[in-house]
Motif scaffolding. Structure first.
Motif, PDB file in Angstrom:
ATOM      1  N   VAL A  13       0.617  -1.244  -0.003  1.00  0.00           N
ATOM      2  CA  VAL A  13      -0.012   0.152   0.015  1.00  0.00           C
ATOM      3  C   VAL A  13       0.787   1.036  -0.042  1.00  0.00           C
ATOM      4  O   VAL A  13       1.748   1.243   0.817  1.00  0.00           O
ATOM      5  CB  VAL A  13      -0.891  -0.139   1.267  1.00  0.00           C
ATOM      6  CG1 VAL A  13      -1.523   1.270   1.261  1.00  0.00           C
ATOM      7  CG2 VAL A  13      -1.817  -1.169   1.284  1.00  0.00           C
ATOM      8  N   GLN A  14       0.600   2.170  -0.898  1.00  0.00           N
ATOM      9  CA  GLN A  14       1.496   3.304  -0.940  1.00  0.00           C
ATOM     10  C   GLN A  14       1.677   4.040   0.418  1.00  0.00           C
ATOM     11  O   GLN A  14       0.648   4.279   0.825  1.00  0.00           O
ATOM     12  CB  GLN A  14       0.901   4.262  -2.127  1.00  0.00           C
ATOM     13  CG  GLN A  14       1.688   5.332  -2.406  1.00  0.00           C
ATOM     14  CD  GLN A  14       0.978   6.438  -3.442  1.00  0.00           C
ATOM     15  OE1 GLN A  14       0.084   5.980  -4.257  1.00  0.00           O
ATOM     16  NE2 GLN A  14       1.826   7.419  -3.725  1.00  0.00           N
ATOM     17  N   ASP A  15       2.877   4.280   0.678  1.00  0.00           N
ATOM     18  CA  ASP A  15       3.117   5.089   1.893  1.00  0.00           C
ATOM     19  C   ASP A  15       2.765   4.324   3.181  1.00  0.00           C
ATOM     20  O   ASP A  15       2.520   5.095   4.273  1.00  0.00           O
ATOM     21  CB  ASP A  15       2.528   6.613   2.048  1.00  0.00           C
ATOM     22  CG  ASP A  15       3.141   7.403   0.763  1.00  0.00           C
ATOM     23  OD1 ASP A  15       4.264   7.251   0.386  1.00  0.00           O
ATOM     24  OD2 ASP A  15       2.233   8.089   0.251  1.00  0.00           O
ATOM     25  N   GLY A  16       2.510   3.077   2.902  1.00  0.00           N
ATOM     26  CA  GLY A  16       2.073   2.222   4.171  1.00  0.00           C
ATOM     27  C   GLY A  16       3.145   2.153   5.275  1.00  0.00           C
ATOM     28  O   GLY A  16       2.703   2.373   6.631  1.00  0.00           O
ATOM     29  N   ARG A  17       4.419   2.225   4.956  1.00  0.00           N
ATOM     30  CA  ARG A  17       5.311   2.165   6.058  1.00  0.00           C
ATOM     31  C   ARG A  17       5.364   3.455   6.819  1.00  0.00           C
ATOM     32  O   ARG A  17       5.714   3.578   7.982  1.00  0.00           O
ATOM     33  CB  ARG A  17       6.703   2.026   5.525  1.00  0.00           C
ATOM     34  CG  ARG A  17       7.055   0.621   5.173  1.00  0.00           C
ATOM     35  CD  ARG A  17       8.197   0.584   4.281  1.00  0.00           C
ATOM     36  NE  ARG A  17       8.596  -0.814   3.906  1.00  0.00           N
ATOM     37  CZ  ARG A  17       9.180  -1.774   4.306  1.00  0.00           C
ATOM     38  NH1 ARG A  17       9.574  -1.509   5.678  1.00  0.00           N
ATOM     39  NH2 ARG A  17       9.262  -2.982   3.997  1.00  0.00           N
ATOM     40  N   THR A  18       4.713   4.509   6.535  1.00  0.00           N
ATOM     41  CA  THR A  18       4.650   5.962   7.093  1.00  0.00           C
ATOM     42  C   THR A  18       3.970   6.030   8.519  1.00  0.00           C
ATOM     43  O   THR A  18       3.928   6.594   9.164  1.00  0.00           O
ATOM     44  CB  THR A  18       4.335   7.072   6.337  1.00  0.00           C
ATOM     45  OG1 THR A  18       2.910   6.854   5.891  1.00  0.00           O
ATOM     46  CG2 THR A  18       5.024   7.113   4.813  1.00  0.00           C
ATOM     47  N   LEU A  19       2.838   4.655   8.452  1.00  0.00           N
ATOM     48  CA  LEU A  19       2.039   4.656   9.787  1.00  0.00           C
ATOM     49  C   LEU A  19       3.022   4.219  10.870  1.00  0.00           C
ATOM     50  O   LEU A  19       2.231   4.211  11.967  1.00  0.00           O
ATOM     51  CB  LEU A  19       0.781   3.576   9.269  1.00  0.00           C
ATOM     52  CG  LEU A  19       0.306   3.879   7.900  1.00  0.00           C
ATOM     53  CD1 LEU A  19      -0.973   2.759   7.944  1.00  0.00           C
ATOM     54  CD2 LEU A  19      -0.589   5.474   8.180  1.00  0.00           C
ATOM     55  N   ALA A  20       4.081   3.541  10.531  1.00  0.00           N
ATOM     56  CA  ALA A  20       4.739   2.973  11.696  1.00  0.00           C
ATOM     57  C   ALA A  20       5.005   3.693  12.970  1.00  0.00           C
ATOM     58  O   ALA A  20       4.750   3.226  14.044  1.00  0.00           O
ATOM     59  CB  ALA A  20       5.989   2.384  11.255  1.00  0.00           C
ATOM     60  N   SER A  21       5.323   4.966  12.692  1.00  0.00           N
ATOM     61  CA  SER A  21       5.294   5.923  13.998  1.00  0.00           C
ATOM     62  C   SER A  21       4.365   6.100  14.670  1.00  0.00           C
ATOM     63  O   SER A  21       4.220   5.887  16.129  1.00  0.00           O
ATOM     64  CB  SER A  21       6.111   7.285  13.477  1.00  0.00           C
ATOM     65  OG  SER A  21       6.130   8.111  14.345  1.00  0.00           O
ATOM     66  N   VAL A 191      -5.865   0.728  -0.171  1.00  0.00           N
ATOM     67  CA  VAL A 191      -5.237   0.130  -1.361  1.00  0.00           C
ATOM     68  C   VAL A 191      -5.689   1.025  -2.482  1.00  0.00           C
ATOM     69  O   VAL A 191      -4.893   1.405  -3.345  1.00  0.00           O
ATOM     70  CB  VAL A 191      -5.739  -1.338  -1.697  1.00  0.00           C
ATOM     71  CG1 VAL A 191      -5.451  -1.784  -3.267  1.00  0.00           C
ATOM     72  CG2 VAL A 191      -5.320  -2.286  -0.528  1.00  0.00           C
ATOM     73  N   VAL A 192      -6.753   1.404  -2.792  1.00  0.00           N
ATOM     74  CA  VAL A 192      -7.178   2.388  -3.502  1.00  0.00           C
ATOM     75  C   VAL A 192      -7.783   3.465  -2.744  1.00  0.00           C
ATOM     76  O   VAL A 192      -8.763   3.643  -2.167  1.00  0.00           O
ATOM     77  CB  VAL A 192      -8.369   2.098  -4.353  1.00  0.00           C
ATOM     78  CG1 VAL A 192      -9.032   3.101  -5.247  1.00  0.00           C
ATOM     79  CG2 VAL A 192      -8.200   0.715  -5.078  1.00  0.00           C
ATOM     80  N   PRO A 193      -6.758   4.655  -2.698  1.00  0.00           N
ATOM     81  CA  PRO A 193      -7.156   5.782  -1.685  1.00  0.00           C
ATOM     82  C   PRO A 193      -8.540   6.536  -1.922  1.00  0.00           C
ATOM     83  O   PRO A 193      -9.272   6.995  -0.968  1.00  0.00           O
ATOM     84  CB  PRO A 193      -5.924   6.918  -2.089  1.00  0.00           C
ATOM     85  CG  PRO A 193      -4.903   6.049  -2.435  1.00  0.00           C
ATOM     86  CD  PRO A 193      -5.546   4.892  -3.090  1.00  0.00           C
ATOM     87  N   ALA A 194      -9.160   6.492  -3.260  1.00  0.00           N
ATOM     88  CA  ALA A 194     -10.234   6.796  -3.438  1.00  0.00           C
ATOM     89  C   ALA A 194     -11.455   6.084  -3.037  1.00  0.00           C
ATOM     90  O   ALA A 194     -12.444   6.842  -2.912  1.00  0.00           O
ATOM     91  CB  ALA A 194     -10.562   7.236  -5.123  1.00  0.00           C
ATOM     92  N   ASN A 195     -11.241   5.070  -2.431  1.00  0.00           N
ATOM     93  CA  ASN A 195     -12.191   4.227  -1.821  1.00  0.00           C
ATOM     94  C   ASN A 195     -12.602   4.721  -0.337  1.00  0.00           C
ATOM     95  O   ASN A 195     -13.363   4.365   0.341  1.00  0.00           O
ATOM     96  CB  ASN A 195     -11.645   2.832  -1.745  1.00  0.00           C
ATOM     97  CG  ASN A 195     -11.912   2.280  -3.107  1.00  0.00           C
ATOM     98  OD1 ASN A 195     -12.557   2.807  -4.027  1.00  0.00           O
ATOM     99  ND2 ASN A 195     -11.466   0.855  -3.408  1.00  0.00           N
TER     100      ASN A 195
END
Length: 226
Positions: A13-21, A191-195
């Motif tokens: 998922v795009q930028d998913g790793r940024t959630l880790a913090s 997965v689809v930001p527009a959703n």
């Protein structure tokens, strides 16, 4: 309760790793009774893998196949299942937690999607909404509802990936299992930001409270449970 974040793999998922913090900050809060991480843990022949079906109807993200309900009293029921690239295969690096997550603070790891013929986005129920452990025991290694009930948990907080699939379904089924449920919006991506707008409406209708990370109830988690 924390949902896993996926590796940079076939279903990343795009930028998913940024959630880790944010997830690590939540894991450190003393107000949680228990901290749970969920992992997709599929067999190589999983029904959702596009490569396990013949062409031309085997295009990941596009094609659908029919899936049958595993419940003994609902075997005639079926539903379309979207096909995905091969992902989170049991025992492979793609099924592991990303290293950015402070896994040492997690109390329980739940492996789901283990049944080859059934999709399981939610950590509580399979794709047909079956909550009964007698039906889901082949799909998931832990009956989360039972664990939470035994610990006296009343509220479930959900974050992770993906907001339009696993996170949404886990939150909705947590409500069905009898828990007051909160989804922290900054803690998920789709997965689809527009959703996301449609997903939020589904969550609202189901009784899930979609909140922000600075919501007062989140701040209360900084206080240890008596």
């Amino acid at each position: 309760m924390a949902s896993r974040t996926k590796q940079n793999g076939s279903l990343a998922v795009q930028d998913g790793r940024t959630l880790a913090s944010l997830i690590n900050d939540l894991l450190s809060q003393p107000g949680f009774v228990t901290r749970i991480a969920t992992q997709d843990y599929h067999p190589a022949d999983h029904i959702s893998f596009a490569s396990n079906h013949p062409p031309p109807n085997n295009r990941p993200f596009e094609s659908f196949i029919e899936m049958k309900n595993p419940a003994p009293d609902r075997k005639t029921e079926s539903k379309p299942q979207q096909l995905w690239p091969v992902h989170c295969v049991a025992g492979s690096p793609g099924a592991e937690m990303i290293p950015e997550i402070d896994a040492g603070r997690i109390d329980l790891f739940v492996q789901k999607g283990k049944h080859s013929q059934i999709e399981m986005y939610s950590a509580f129920a399979d794709a047909f909404g079956n909550l009964d452990p007698a039906v889901t025991s082949q799909s998931v290694n832990v009956d989360i509802a039972s664990v939470l009930e035994k610990k006296g948990v009343t509220d479930v907080f959900v974050v992770g990936l993906a907001g339009d699939y696993c996170v949404k379904c886990t939150a909705i089924d947590a409500v069905k299992a009898g828990f007051r449920t909160w989804l922290i919006e900054e803690g998920t991506k789709c997965v689809v930001p527009a959703n996301w707008g449609k997903a939020k409406e589904e969550l609202r209708v189901a009784g899930v409270s979609v909140i922000h990370a600075d919501d007062p109830i989140v701040k209360k988690l900084a206080v240890a449970v008596a």
